[in-house]
Design a protein around this motif. Structure first.
Motif, short mmCIF file in Angstrom:
data_model
loop_
_atom_site.label_atom_id
_atom_site.label_comp_id
_atom_site.label_asym_id
_atom_site.label_seq_id
_atom_site.Cartn_x
_atom_site.Cartn_y
_atom_site.Cartn_z
N ARG A 295 0.83 -1.21 0.00
CA ARG A 295 0.00 0.00 0.00
C ARG A 295 0.86 1.26 0.00
NH1 ARG A 295 -3.46 -3.22 4.00
NH2 ARG A 295 -5.29 -3.81 2.78
N LEU A 296 1.93 1.25 0.80
CA LEU A 296 2.78 2.45 0.88
C LEU A 296 3.45 2.77 -0.45
CD1 LEU A 296 4.58 2.19 4.34
CD2 LEU A 296 2.95 3.92 3.61
N VAL A 297 4.09 1.77 -1.05
CA VAL A 297 4.86 2.07 -2.26
C VAL A 297 3.92 2.45 -3.41
CG1 VAL A 297 6.85 0.69 -1.58
CG2 VAL A 297 5.02 -0.39 -2.89
N ARG A 298 2.72 1.88 -3.42
CA ARG A 298 1.78 2.25 -4.50
C ARG A 298 1.19 3.63 -4.26
NH1 ARG A 298 -0.79 -2.58 -7.85
NH2 ARG A 298 0.98 -4.01 -7.73
N LYS A 299 0.89 3.95 -3.00
CA LYS A 299 0.35 5.27 -2.70
C LYS A 299 1.35 6.36 -3.06
CE LYS A 299 -1.72 7.96 1.06
NZ LYS A 299 -2.13 7.95 2.50
N ALA A 300 2.63 6.08 -2.81
CA ALA A 300 3.66 7.08 -3.08
C ALA A 300 3.76 7.41 -4.57
CB ALA A 300 5.01 6.59 -2.57
N ARG A 301 3.46 6.43 -5.42
CA ARG A 301 3.54 6.71 -6.86
C ARG A 301 2.16 6.95 -7.47
NH1 ARG A 301 5.00 0.84 -7.42
NH2 ARG A 301 3.36 -0.18 -8.66
N GLY A 302 1.13 7.14 -6.61
CA GLY A 302 -0.19 7.47 -7.08
C GLY A 302 -0.94 6.34 -7.73
N ALA A 303 -0.57 5.10 -7.38
CA ALA A 303 -1.22 3.93 -7.97
C ALA A 303 -2.10 3.25 -6.93
CB ALA A 303 -0.18 2.95 -8.49
N GLU A 304 -3.24 2.76 -7.37
CA GLU A 304 -4.14 2.04 -6.49
C GLU A 304 -3.70 0.58 -6.36
OE1 GLU A 304 -6.81 2.98 -4.67
OE2 GLU A 304 -6.32 5.06 -5.18
N PRO A 305 -3.81 -0.01 -5.17
CA PRO A 305 -3.55 -1.44 -5.05
C PRO A 305 -4.58 -2.23 -5.86
CG PRO A 305 -3.63 -0.39 -2.89
CD PRO A 305 -4.15 0.61 -3.88
N PRO A 306 -4.23 -3.43 -6.29
CA PRO A 306 -5.21 -4.24 -7.02
C PRO A 306 -6.42 -4.55 -6.14
CG PRO A 306 -3.31 -5.56 -6.42
CD PRO A 306 -2.95 -4.15 -6.10
N PRO A 307 -7.60 -4.69 -6.71
CA PRO A 307 -8.79 -4.95 -5.91
C PRO A 307 -8.75 -6.28 -5.17
CG PRO A 307 -9.27 -5.14 -8.26
CD PRO A 307 -7.91 -4.53 -8.15
N THR A 308 -7.89 -7.18 -5.65
CA THR A 308 -7.77 -8.50 -5.01
C THR A 308 -6.61 -8.55 -4.01
OG1 THR A 308 -6.36 -9.25 -6.84
CG2 THR A 308 -8.75 -9.68 -7.01
N LEU A 309 -6.12 -7.37 -3.59
CA LEU A 309 -4.92 -7.32 -2.75
C LEU A 309 -5.02 -8.23 -1.52
CD1 LEU A 309 -2.17 -5.89 -2.16
CD2 LEU A 309 -3.46 -4.24 -0.81
N GLU A 310 -6.16 -8.25 -0.87
CA GLU A 310 -6.29 -8.99 0.38
C GLU A 310 -6.70 -10.45 0.18
OE1 GLU A 310 -8.69 -6.99 3.26
OE2 GLU A 310 -7.63 -5.08 3.03
N SER A 311 -7.00 -10.83 -1.04
CA SER A 311 -7.46 -12.19 -1.28
C SER A 311 -6.58 -12.99 -2.22
CB SER A 311 -8.89 -12.17 -1.85
OG SER A 311 -8.92 -11.45 -3.08
N ASP A 312 -5.75 -12.32 -3.01
CA ASP A 312 -4.96 -13.00 -4.03
C ASP A 312 -3.51 -12.54 -3.92
OD1 ASP A 312 -4.63 -14.71 -6.19
OD2 ASP A 312 -5.00 -13.15 -7.67
N PRO A 313 -2.60 -13.38 -3.43
CA PRO A 313 -1.23 -12.94 -3.17
C PRO A 313 -0.50 -12.47 -4.43
CG PRO A 313 -1.66 -15.05 -2.10
CD PRO A 313 -2.82 -14.78 -3.00
N LEU A 314 0.34 -11.47 -4.26
CA LEU A 314 1.26 -11.04 -5.31
C LEU A 314 2.51 -11.90 -5.23
CD1 LEU A 314 0.99 -7.18 -4.76
CD2 LEU A 314 -0.03 -8.48 -6.64
N VAL A 315 2.96 -12.44 -6.36
CA VAL A 315 4.20 -13.24 -6.40
C VAL A 315 4.94 -12.94 -7.70
CG1 VAL A 315 3.32 -15.13 -4.97
CG2 VAL A 315 3.07 -15.26 -7.45
#
Length: 325
Positions: free
Chosen positions: A92-112
């Motif tokens: 959330r922090l690194v995306r907010k800093a560059r003005g990007a929204e986290p993916p809608p599945t952030l809490e349900s689908d892991p990023l790898v």
């Protein structure tokens, strides 16, 4: 039980068992010549390795003094290096800093992502920096070394496939990331060789600190000798290692000798500090509109370690210096 790989001139080094005080090593040759050999025959090799470790701890076997500079990564090369991003505060922090929204599945689908595994760095190897403009960053992580994992493994069964735990400095060339992500095909040049801790340990080595697929201990990160983070690796790991393993095994199996990473350890409490520079720069962007903290430069040092409730340095210390070409 703690294991290490000693450099011996071969690609895969020599497997050693580590004395409980971390000051001596014993050749594990009677049980397995390399860590990969042990992982391939874990049911047979593990009891023999434990017997060697008990003999070393009891003083019945004479070990050799431990020299961290003589150690390679526990696995000098791995079949696969799969890294998650399980600490959502970091995302959330690194995306907010560059003005990007986290993916809608952030809490349900892991990023790898899948990193390079053929060349892995030892705990005291230099961090090469061919171009300072690439923005070299450190990243403190917890990792699992896996046995054979069948396709379709569920989180409830994942624990049986975790053989060892270790730490990583999963360095990133931050200024190369935007261009790569803009192509829509993921990281490659922005993820150089990852460094791993001196020791890989069986989960029972940390006792109740290993539970629910998470390591509930604090990671200390030092930059040029100054502590910049004492981050808690447990409670804020949104996806456990077991959940990460279920996710990556959905469509394929993994062979013994695969490493699975947690992603950058991150806490919402700013007092805990940070384990990657990008996170600190993101906070500076959010608070003041511009980053102030620089990335790594030639001559800088980075140290990453985890101590248990007894103050014991569980995995040994990743201790690296940034080197110009």
């Amino acid at each position: 039980m703690r294991l290490a790989t000693r450099r011996d001139g071969s690609r895969d080094g020599r497997l050693m068992v580590v004395r409980r005080d971390g000051e001596a090593l014993l050749d594990a040759g009677p049980a397995a010549r390399t860590l990969q050999d042990a992982l391939d025959r874990w049911e047979e090799a593990e009891p023999k390795l434990r017997a060697l470790a008990e003999s070393l701890d009891a003083g019945r076997a004479a070990g050799v003094p431990l020299d961290p500079h003589a150690l390679h990564s526990p696995l000098p090369r791995a079949y696969e290096w799969v890294d998650g991003s399980a600490y959502l505060n970091h995302v959330r922090l690194v995306r907010k800093a560059r003005g990007a929204e986290p993916p809608p599945t952030l809490e349900s689908d892991p990023l790898v992502y899948q990193g390079g595994s053929g060349v892995l760095l030892g705990p005291t190897d230099d961090l090469p920096l061919p171009d300072p403009g690439w923005g070299l960053d450190l990243e403190g992580e917890v990792c699992c070394i896996l046995g054979d994992v069948p396709r379709g493994t569920r989180a409830a069964d994942a624990g049986r496939h975790v053989r060892l735990l270790c730490l990583a400095n999963d360095v990133t060339l931050r200024n190369l990331v935007p261009g790569e992500l803009a192509k829509g095909f993921g990281f490659f040049q922005s993820k150089p060789a990852t460094a791993f801790s001196p020791f890989a340990v069986t989960p029972d080595e940390v006792g109740p600190a290993w539970r629910d697929g998470r390591l509930h201990l604090r990671m200390t990160v030092r930059w040029n000798g100054q502590v910049v983070g004492t981050v808690d690796a447990g409670p804020e790991m949104h996806f456990s290692f077991f959940q990460l393993l279920e996710h990556v095994a959905r469509t394929r199996g993994f062979t013994a000798g695969t490493i699975l990473g947690s992603g950058t350890v991150s806490n919402a409490d700013r007092a805990r500090g940070w384990s990657c520079i990008a996170e600190q720069r993101a906070l500076e962007m959010i608070d003041g509109g511009a980053p102030r903290t620089r990335f790594l430069a030639a001559g800088d040092t980075v140290e990453i370690e985890v101590r248990d409730g007894e103050g014991r340095n569980v995995f040994g210390t990743i201790s690296q210096r940034v080197r110009a070409p």
